[in-house]
Design a protein around this motif. Structure first.
Motif, mmCIF file in Angstrom:
data_model
loop_
_atom_site.group_PDB
_atom_site.id
_atom_site.type_symbol
_atom_site.label_atom_id
_atom_site.label_comp_id
_atom_site.label_asym_id
_atom_site.label_seq_id
_atom_site.Cartn_x
_atom_site.Cartn_y
_atom_site.Cartn_z
ATOM 1 N N LEU A 82 0.835 -1.204 0.000
ATOM 2 C CA LEU A 82 0.000 0.000 0.000
ATOM 3 C C LEU A 82 0.869 1.251 0.000
ATOM 4 N N PRO A 83 0.636 2.168 -0.930
ATOM 5 C CA PRO A 83 1.414 3.413 -0.952
ATOM 6 C C PRO A 83 0.959 4.357 0.161
ATOM 7 N N SER A 84 1.844 5.274 0.531
ATOM 8 C CA SER A 84 1.477 6.321 1.489
ATOM 9 C C SER A 84 0.412 7.209 0.874
ATOM 10 N N ILE A 85 -0.383 7.832 1.739
ATOM 11 C CA ILE A 85 -1.419 8.765 1.299
ATOM 12 C C ILE A 85 -1.134 10.127 1.931
ATOM 13 N N GLU A 86 -1.067 11.156 1.103
ATOM 14 C CA GLU A 86 -0.983 12.527 1.594
ATOM 15 C C GLU A 86 -2.411 13.052 1.679
ATOM 16 N N VAL A 87 -2.786 13.604 2.833
ATOM 17 C CA VAL A 87 -4.151 14.105 3.002
ATOM 18 C C VAL A 87 -4.149 15.562 3.433
ATOM 19 N N GLY A 88 -5.183 16.260 3.011
ATOM 20 C CA GLY A 88 -5.398 17.651 3.366
ATOM 21 C C GLY A 88 -6.875 17.958 3.208
ATOM 22 N N PRO A 89 -7.275 19.212 3.358
ATOM 23 C CA PRO A 89 -8.683 19.562 3.284
ATOM 24 C C PRO A 89 -9.348 19.009 2.021
ATOM 25 N N GLY A 90 -10.458 18.323 2.230
ATOM 26 C CA GLY A 90 -11.205 17.743 1.130
ATOM 27 C C GLY A 90 -10.857 16.301 0.824
ATOM 28 N N SER A 91 -9.753 15.775 1.378
ATOM 29 C CA SER A 91 -9.386 14.381 1.116
ATOM 30 C C SER A 91 -10.436 13.439 1.679
ATOM 31 N N LEU A 92 -10.793 12.442 0.889
ATOM 32 C CA LEU A 92 -11.728 11.399 1.292
ATOM 33 C C LEU A 92 -10.961 10.088 1.285
ATOM 34 N N VAL A 93 -10.958 9.388 2.429
ATOM 35 C CA VAL A 93 -10.135 8.188 2.585
ATOM 36 C C VAL A 93 -10.966 7.057 3.176
ATOM 37 N N ARG A 94 -10.693 5.850 2.728
ATOM 38 C CA ARG A 94 -11.333 4.635 3.262
ATOM 39 C C ARG A 94 -10.251 3.774 3.878
#
Length: 115
Positions: A82-94
């Motif tokens: 699984l790759p890393s995920i960069e998140v910020g405002p508006g990111s939707l993650v499961r």
């Protein structure tokens, strides 16, 4: 306590949260704190607001979907597939139950979650 019931609303971005330090065994770097405010349930599924201050911490995930309201972080997975995920405002993650992660928060991160 602020609750979310049918026909009501809440400003999740401005909701006051009470932070507490993470267990030392979860802290990877820095001195992050977290806060959670449960807003209610729909059909046995919890809805709430979660926040973490800058630092890095490991976690075992619940089965959830979330939307980032503010802040920035990187989520690394212990599963090398699984790759890393960069998140910020508006990111939707499961995320799935049992995933092992490391959250590196660079700007206090606030999310609304459904778990």
């Amino acid at each position: 306590m602020t609750a979310l019931s049918a026909g009501t609303g809440v400003d999740a971005a401005a909701l006051p949260l009470a932070h507490a330090p993470l267990p030392a065994s979860d802290v990877v770097s820095g001195s992050p704190t977290t806060a959670t405010h449960t807003l209610g349930e729909i059909g046995g599924v919890e809805i709430g607001v979660w926040e973490m201050t800058p630092g890095a911490a490991s976690d075992t995930e619940a089965d959830e979907v979330f939307v980032v309201l503010s802040g920035h972080a990187r989520i690394d997975f212990t599963d090398p597939a699984l790759p890393s995920i960069e998140v910020g405002p508006g990111s939707l993650v499961r995320l799935a139950e049992g995933m092992r992660t490391v959250w590196t928060v660079t700007e206090t991160l606030r999310k609304v979650y459904v778990a």
